[in-house]
Design a protein around this motif. Structure first.
Motif, mmCIF file in Angstrom:
data_model
loop_
_atom_site.group_PDB
_atom_site.id
_atom_site.type_symbol
_atom_site.label_atom_id
_atom_site.label_comp_id
_atom_site.label_asym_id
_atom_site.label_seq_id
_atom_site.Cartn_x
_atom_site.Cartn_y
_atom_site.Cartn_z
ATOM 1 N N THR A 27 0.854 -1.186 0.000
ATOM 2 C CA THR A 27 0.000 0.000 0.000
ATOM 3 C C THR A 27 0.890 1.235 0.000
ATOM 4 O O THR A 27 1.854 1.334 0.762
ATOM 5 N N TYR A 28 0.567 2.167 -0.913
ATOM 6 C CA TYR A 28 1.379 3.374 -1.016
ATOM 7 C C TYR A 28 0.569 4.461 -1.707
ATOM 8 O O TYR A 28 -0.530 4.208 -2.224
ATOM 9 N N LEU A 29 1.117 5.670 -1.701
ATOM 10 C CA LEU A 29 0.446 6.798 -2.350
ATOM 11 C C LEU A 29 0.105 6.447 -3.795
ATOM 12 O O LEU A 29 0.834 5.705 -4.447
ATOM 13 N N PRO A 30 -1.033 6.958 -4.273
ATOM 14 C CA PRO A 30 -1.899 7.992 -3.695
ATOM 15 C C PRO A 30 -2.866 7.499 -2.607
ATOM 16 O O PRO A 30 -3.600 8.291 -2.045
ATOM 17 N N ARG A 31 -2.880 6.196 -2.337
ATOM 18 C CA ARG A 31 -3.683 5.692 -1.223
ATOM 19 C C ARG A 31 -3.043 6.152 0.090
ATOM 20 O O ARG A 31 -1.825 6.161 0.235
ATOM 21 N N ARG A 32 -3.876 6.520 1.044
ATOM 22 C CA ARG A 32 -3.363 6.962 2.339
ATOM 23 C C ARG A 32 -3.907 6.060 3.437
ATOM 24 O O ARG A 32 -5.107 5.808 3.520
ATOM 25 N N ASP A 33 -3.013 5.564 4.276
ATOM 26 C CA ASP A 33 -3.420 4.781 5.435
ATOM 27 C C ASP A 33 -2.272 4.797 6.438
ATOM 28 O O ASP A 33 -1.235 5.434 6.218
ATOM 29 N N GLY A 34 -2.450 4.082 7.551
ATOM 30 C CA GLY A 34 -1.441 4.098 8.601
ATOM 31 C C GLY A 34 -0.121 3.495 8.176
ATOM 32 O O GLY A 34 0.951 3.958 8.604
ATOM 33 N N VAL A 35 -0.166 2.454 7.354
ATOM 34 C CA VAL A 35 1.079 1.837 6.888
ATOM 35 C C VAL A 35 1.871 2.833 6.043
ATOM 36 O O VAL A 35 3.092 2.971 6.192
ATOM 37 N N VAL A 36 1.177 3.523 5.156
ATOM 38 C CA VAL A 36 1.841 4.512 4.297
ATOM 39 C C VAL A 36 2.467 5.620 5.156
ATOM 40 O O VAL A 36 3.621 6.023 4.943
ATOM 41 N N THR A 37 1.713 6.109 6.129
ATOM 42 C CA THR A 37 2.231 7.166 7.002
ATOM 43 C C THR A 37 3.457 6.690 7.770
ATOM 44 O O THR A 37 4.469 7.386 7.856
ATOM 45 N N SER A 38 3.360 5.493 8.344
ATOM 46 C CA SER A 38 4.474 4.948 9.117
ATOM 47 C C SER A 38 5.718 4.785 8.250
ATOM 48 O O SER A 38 6.830 5.172 8.636
ATOM 49 N N LEU A 39 5.533 4.219 7.062
ATOM 50 C CA LEU A 39 6.667 3.972 6.170
ATOM 51 C C LEU A 39 7.303 5.271 5.701
ATOM 52 O O LEU A 39 8.542 5.413 5.694
ATOM 53 N N ARG A 40 6.493 6.234 5.297
ATOM 54 C CA ARG A 40 7.049 7.499 4.810
ATOM 55 C C ARG A 40 7.760 8.252 5.939
ATOM 56 O O ARG A 40 8.773 8.923 5.708
ATOM 57 N N THR A 41 7.247 8.150 7.154
ATOM 58 C CA THR A 41 7.916 8.764 8.297
ATOM 59 C C THR A 41 9.297 8.141 8.510
ATOM 60 O O THR A 41 10.297 8.843 8.707
ATOM 61 N N LEU A 42 9.354 6.820 8.448
ATOM 62 C CA LEU A 42 10.617 6.116 8.647
ATOM 63 C C LEU A 42 11.598 6.407 7.514
ATOM 64 O O LEU A 42 12.785 6.670 7.755
ATOM 65 N N ARG A 43 11.109 6.364 6.274
ATOM 66 C CA ARG A 43 11.988 6.642 5.121
ATOM 67 C C ARG A 43 12.589 8.037 5.208
ATOM 68 O O ARG A 43 13.779 8.239 4.932
ATOM 69 N N ALA A 44 11.771 9.014 5.575
ATOM 70 C CA ALA A 44 12.266 10.394 5.656
ATOM 71 C C ALA A 44 13.356 10.516 6.716
ATOM 72 O O ALA A 44 14.379 11.178 6.498
ATOM 73 N N ALA A 45 13.140 9.874 7.861
ATOM 74 C CA ALA A 45 14.141 9.941 8.929
ATOM 75 C C ALA A 45 15.417 9.211 8.528
ATOM 76 O O ALA A 45 16.527 9.667 8.836
ATOM 77 N N GLN A 46 15.287 8.095 7.839
ATOM 78 C CA GLN A 46 16.459 7.351 7.393
ATOM 79 C C GLN A 46 17.248 8.130 6.340
ATOM 80 O O GLN A 46 18.482 8.184 6.380
ATOM 81 N N ALA A 47 16.531 8.730 5.402
ATOM 82 C CA ALA A 47 17.202 9.524 4.372
ATOM 83 C C ALA A 47 17.916 10.723 4.997
ATOM 84 O O ALA A 47 19.036 11.069 4.606
ATOM 85 N N ALA A 48 17.271 11.351 5.979
ATOM 86 C CA ALA A 48 17.886 12.502 6.647
ATOM 87 C C ALA A 48 19.158 12.105 7.393
ATOM 88 O O ALA A 48 20.076 12.920 7.554
ATOM 89 N N ALA A 49 19.204 10.834 7.837
ATOM 90 C CA ALA A 49 20.389 10.336 8.553
ATOM 91 C C ALA A 49 21.481 9.861 7.599
ATOM 92 O O ALA A 49 22.527 9.384 8.047
ATOM 93 N N GLY A 50 21.229 9.961 6.288
ATOM 94 C CA GLY A 50 22.254 9.620 5.314
ATOM 95 C C GLY A 50 22.214 8.205 4.790
ATOM 96 O O GLY A 50 23.142 7.782 4.091
ATOM 97 N N HIS A 51 21.155 7.464 5.087
ATOM 98 C CA HIS A 51 21.050 6.091 4.597
ATOM 99 C C HIS A 51 20.532 6.074 3.159
ATOM 100 O O HIS A 51 19.763 6.949 2.742
ATOM 101 N N ASP A 52 20.946 5.068 2.424
ATOM 102 C CA ASP A 52 20.448 4.851 1.064
ATOM 103 C C ASP A 52 19.183 4.009 1.178
ATOM 104 O O ASP A 52 19.239 2.839 1.570
ATOM 105 N N VAL A 53 18.042 4.596 0.859
ATOM 106 C CA VAL A 53 16.751 3.960 1.120
ATOM 107 C C VAL A 53 15.996 3.753 -0.186
ATOM 108 O O VAL A 53 15.844 4.685 -0.983
#
Length: 430
Positions: A6-32
């Protein structure tokens, strides 16, 4: 490398959780990288890998069709993904995309981490998925993984066997709240499980934005607003919320019920509104699925947040509402007790009278509502995206430290700062 069905353009809790984690990982310099079913309305994102997919006819879900392709095509897909050389494979859902993640981790011999976001048993019941369809899917999964599967039994047995196939080789299984374990027995050793709530970032909305939301939906400045955010579907408890609101309306005729989220079963909802009695439908606002800034304005415009679902494992919308200072009413005792608000919400019985009376209590006793909202906000503020990413990285590191993927559930060392599910909040400070 993340895998989700499940991913955009659909919105749900899994999408929110995953995008939150991806953003934090990318900000920390990880290749995601994130592997998702393709959708015609998806926007380009760095690291987004799309799988050809088909609509499945349920809640706008699209299912990757790789598992139905010829063997050569499947093998080429796995080889292409292997070329990214992931250090960890993190699977978030049990559909075909999630299955691909399990297969890739096994082929590469890299750590597999799973997050159990969804109460599959409750969703299969809500959507009346026939047992024969689940057995057919299980047979397909077992074939693609090259392992045997027990196909006998009813719906519950088949779902449990599916969980065994998908979770059995994971070096770590993450649950967002202990409410998950009240609903389903996961085939995973407690030593391989970690409790990690998703962190939610605050999205403040101004008084002007809240006023514009009310005006835009024909809501008066003094009309009491009861808000629901999520899919407007049966598995979310909307069939409890609507008759409960009818009771609210009898005592507070100017009240409005605002339902923010996609509507997939319009005839079902229309019947529900008619059954609630005359005048109820006129006081209900359906906004459809909205972007985050509009949802933030809805929180700021509301007086009470109503969450009637008894199938959610975490309910990120509860944290979002709490960060807006909005008091909530729940119908799920497990989520009330073990959720991220630490009981700072009103718990009602899952019947219209009890739920409606709880909403009315918060609408009429504004001082109590403000106190409850402030306490909920303080709890939600402790679950930040940064803490969430740090806890997940601790799980990744522990999973990588194991010498090999276990064939039978072992008893590896526990890890911190992620909380093992057998550990109390008091012991961890979480």
């Amino acid at each position: 490398m993340h895998f989700t069905d499940t991913y955009l353009p659909r919105r749900d809790g899994v999408v929110t959780s995953l995008r939150t984690l991806r953003a934090a990982q990318a900000a920390a310099g990880h290749d995601v990288h994130c592997v998702v079913p393709a959708h015609g309305d998806q926007e380009d994102e760095p690291g987004l890998l799309r799988l050809p997919a088909l609509a499945c006819g349920v809640a706008d879900l699209r299912l990757a069709r790789w598992a139905l392709c010829a063997r050569g095509t499947r093998e080429q897909l796995v080889a292409d993904l292997a070329g990214y050389r992931p250090d960890v494979v993190h699977v978030h859902t049990p559909g075909p995309a999630g299955l691909l993640g399990v297969l890739l981790a096994a082929r590469l011999g890299v750590p597999l981490v799973q997050t159990y976001h969804t109460d599959l048993h409750a969703y299969a019941d809500a959507y009346r998925v026939p047992g024969w369809a689940l057995r057919l899917l299980l047979r397909l999964y077992a074939g693609r993984l090259g392992v045997p599967a027990a196909l006998a039994g009813g719906r519950a047995a088949v779902l449990s066997e599916g969980n065994r196939l998908l979770l059995g080789e994971a070096r770590a299984v993450v649950v967002p709240t202990r409410a998950v374990l009240d609903r389903v027995a996961l085939p995973v050793s407690p030593a391989r499980m970690a409790l990690i709530p998703t962190g939610v970032g605050e999205r403040p909305a101004s008084r002007a934005e809240a006023g514009a939301f009310r005006t835009g939906h024909g809501i008066g400045p003094k009309d009491p607003v009861v808000l629901f955010v999520g899919r407007v579907n049966r598995e979310k408890g909307v069939d409890l919320l609507v008759p409960a609101f009818a009771r609210v309306l009898a005592a507070s005729p100017k009240a409005r019920l605002v339902l923010v989220g996609a509507v997939y079963e319009r005839r079902w909802l229309a019947r529900l509104l008619r059954a609630a009695g005359p005048g109820v439908a006129d006081r209900v606002v359906l906004t459809g699925q909205q972007p985050p800034h509009v949802v933030a304005a809805a929180y700021a415009a509301a007086d009470v947040f109503a969450f009637p679902s008894r199938t959610d494992t975490q309910a990120l919308v509860l944290q979002e509402a709490a960060l807006a200072g909005l008091p909530a009413v729940l119908a799920d005792p497990s989520l009330h007790r073990y959720g991220t608000l630490d009981g700072n919400a009103l718990l009602a019985d899952p019947d219209p009278v009890s739920f409606g009376d709880a909403v009315l209590k918060l609408l009429t006793d504004r001082r109590a509502a403000r106190r409850l909202g402030a306490a909920a906000r303080a709890c939600a503020a402790g679950h930040t995206p940064q803490r969430y990413a740090e806890a997940m990285h601790a799980v990744y590191a522990a999973a990588q430290a194991l010498d090999e993927c276990p064939q039978v559930a072992p008893t590896p060392r526990r890890w911190n700062p992620a909380t093992p599910v057998g550990t109390t909040r008091a012991a961890t400070g979480g």
